[in-house]
Design a protein around this motif. Structure first.
Motif, PDB file in Angstrom:
ATOM      1  N   THR A   5       0.869  -1.289  -0.105  1.00  0.00           N
ATOM      2  CA  THR A   5       0.028   0.012  -0.010  1.00  0.00           C
ATOM      3  C   THR A   5       0.902   1.276   0.054  1.00  0.00           C
ATOM      4  O   THR A   5       1.320   1.659   0.783  1.00  0.00           O
ATOM      5  CB  THR A   5      -0.611  -0.162   1.364  1.00  0.00           C
ATOM      6  OG1 THR A   5      -1.832  -1.366   1.432  1.00  0.00           O
ATOM      7  CG2 THR A   5      -1.478   1.124   1.352  1.00  0.00           C
ATOM      8  N   ARG A   6       1.200   2.196  -0.650  1.00  0.00           N
ATOM      9  CA  ARG A   6       1.557   3.176  -1.152  1.00  0.00           C
ATOM     10  C   ARG A   6       3.629   2.738  -0.244  1.00  0.00           C
ATOM     11  O   ARG A   6       3.395   3.940   0.048  1.00  0.00           O
ATOM     12  CB  ARG A   6       0.758   4.123  -0.908  1.00  0.00           C
ATOM     13  CG  ARG A   6      -0.004   4.896  -1.211  1.00  0.00           C
ATOM     14  CD  ARG A   6      -0.188   6.447  -0.406  1.00  0.00           C
ATOM     15  NE  ARG A   6      -1.582   6.253  -1.277  1.00  0.00           N
ATOM     16  CZ  ARG A   6      -1.846   7.559  -1.339  1.00  0.00           C
ATOM     17  NH1 ARG A   6      -1.668   8.646  -0.637  1.00  0.00           N
ATOM     18  NH2 ARG A   6      -3.116   8.550  -2.294  1.00  0.00           N
ATOM     19  N   GLN A  93      -7.697   1.712   0.901  1.00  0.00           N
ATOM     20  CA  GLN A  93      -8.325   1.655  -0.227  1.00  0.00           C
ATOM     21  C   GLN A  93      -9.367   3.114   0.145  1.00  0.00           C
ATOM     22  O   GLN A  93      -9.427   3.587  -0.906  1.00  0.00           O
ATOM     23  CB  GLN A  93      -8.709   0.983  -0.852  1.00  0.00           C
ATOM     24  CG  GLN A  93      -9.788   0.397  -2.462  1.00  0.00           C
ATOM     25  CD  GLN A  93      -8.999   0.437  -2.618  1.00  0.00           C
ATOM     26  OE1 GLN A  93      -7.507   0.401  -3.395  1.00  0.00           O
ATOM     27  NE2 GLN A  93      -9.062   1.165  -4.507  1.00  0.00           N
ATOM     28  N   ARG A  96      -7.219   6.490  -0.183  1.00  0.00           N
ATOM     29  CA  ARG A  96      -7.298   6.783  -1.323  1.00  0.00           C
ATOM     30  C   ARG A  96      -8.215   7.259  -2.231  1.00  0.00           C
ATOM     31  O   ARG A  96      -8.273   8.522  -2.886  1.00  0.00           O
ATOM     32  CB  ARG A  96      -6.561   5.493  -2.407  1.00  0.00           C
ATOM     33  CG  ARG A  96      -4.633   5.444  -1.920  1.00  0.00           C
ATOM     34  CD  ARG A  96      -4.303   4.840  -3.003  1.00  0.00           C
ATOM     35  NE  ARG A  96      -4.615   3.092  -3.421  1.00  0.00           N
ATOM     36  CZ  ARG A  96      -4.345   2.226  -2.312  1.00  0.00           C
ATOM     37  NH1 ARG A  96      -3.491   2.287  -0.951  1.00  0.00           N
ATOM     38  NH2 ARG A  96      -5.214   1.194  -2.435  1.00  0.00           N
ATOM     39  N   ASP A  99      -9.013  10.485  -0.543  1.00  0.00           N
ATOM     40  CA  ASP A  99      -7.785  11.932  -1.253  1.00  0.00           C
ATOM     41  C   ASP A  99      -8.573  12.251  -2.550  1.00  0.00           C
ATOM     42  O   ASP A  99      -8.404  13.154  -2.937  1.00  0.00           O
ATOM     43  CB  ASP A  99      -6.917  11.221  -1.284  1.00  0.00           C
ATOM     44  CG  ASP A  99      -5.981  11.060  -0.342  1.00  0.00           C
ATOM     45  OD1 ASP A  99      -6.902  11.348   1.088  1.00  0.00           O
ATOM     46  OD2 ASP A  99      -5.136   9.825  -0.512  1.00  0.00           O
ATOM     47  N   ARG A 100      -8.862  11.031  -3.984  1.00  0.00           N
ATOM     48  CA  ARG A 100      -9.251  11.826  -5.146  1.00  0.00           C
ATOM     49  C   ARG A 100     -10.722  12.646  -5.127  1.00  0.00           C
ATOM     50  O   ARG A 100     -10.977  13.591  -5.419  1.00  0.00           O
ATOM     51  CB  ARG A 100      -9.289  10.720  -5.751  1.00  0.00           C
ATOM     52  CG  ARG A 100      -8.449  10.061  -5.879  1.00  0.00           C
ATOM     53  CD  ARG A 100      -8.318   8.648  -7.536  1.00  0.00           C
ATOM     54  NE  ARG A 100      -7.872   7.934  -6.768  1.00  0.00           N
ATOM     55  CZ  ARG A 100      -8.384   5.884  -6.492  1.00  0.00           C
ATOM     56  NH1 ARG A 100      -9.322   5.697  -6.291  1.00  0.00           N
ATOM     57  NH2 ARG A 100      -7.290   4.712  -5.777  1.00  0.00           N
TER      58      ARG A 100
END
Length: 111
Positions: A5-6, A93, A96, A99-100
């Motif tokens: 993860t990242r 997930q 993320r 964040d989007r």
């Protein structure tokens, strides 16, 4: 099994541990060894107080990252690391996708 993860990574695997202390109540004993084994695995008779020691099946969970995180946690209860890694992945997930959404909301608020 590994989940990335990242750049951060979680890995888990079964681990056999020679338990010289008290065996946890939820641990599975998979075999025994001797405190002083001889070459063939039997007891070394030179030691009069040579006792059998349980070998327990534990689960090892490793956390690591490119920034230097490197932690190993062992659980006496097995089959807990995979659900934990799956939950961690789902949380990442969600993070993320939020964040989007935040970036999209910020872009629209400038218009």
């Amino acid at each position: 099994m590994e989940e990335i993860t990242r750049g951060r990574s979680t890995q888990f695997a079964p681990s056999n541990f020679i338990e010289t202390g008290k065996v946890p109540s939820d641990a599975e004993i998979v075999s025994y060894t001797w405190a002083h084994p001889n070459k063939n695995g039997g007891p070394d008779k030179r030691f009069k107080d040579n006792r059998q020691i349980p070998v327990c099946r534990y689960e090892a969970l490793r956390f690591s990252s490119p920034s230097g995180l490197n932690e190993l946690v062992e659980f006496s209860k097995t089959n807990v690391s995979q659900p934990f890694c799956q939950a961690l992945s789902a949380l990442a997930q969600l993070h993320r996708s939020s964040d989007r959404q935040s970036i999209t909301l910020n872009a629209h608020s400038r218009d």
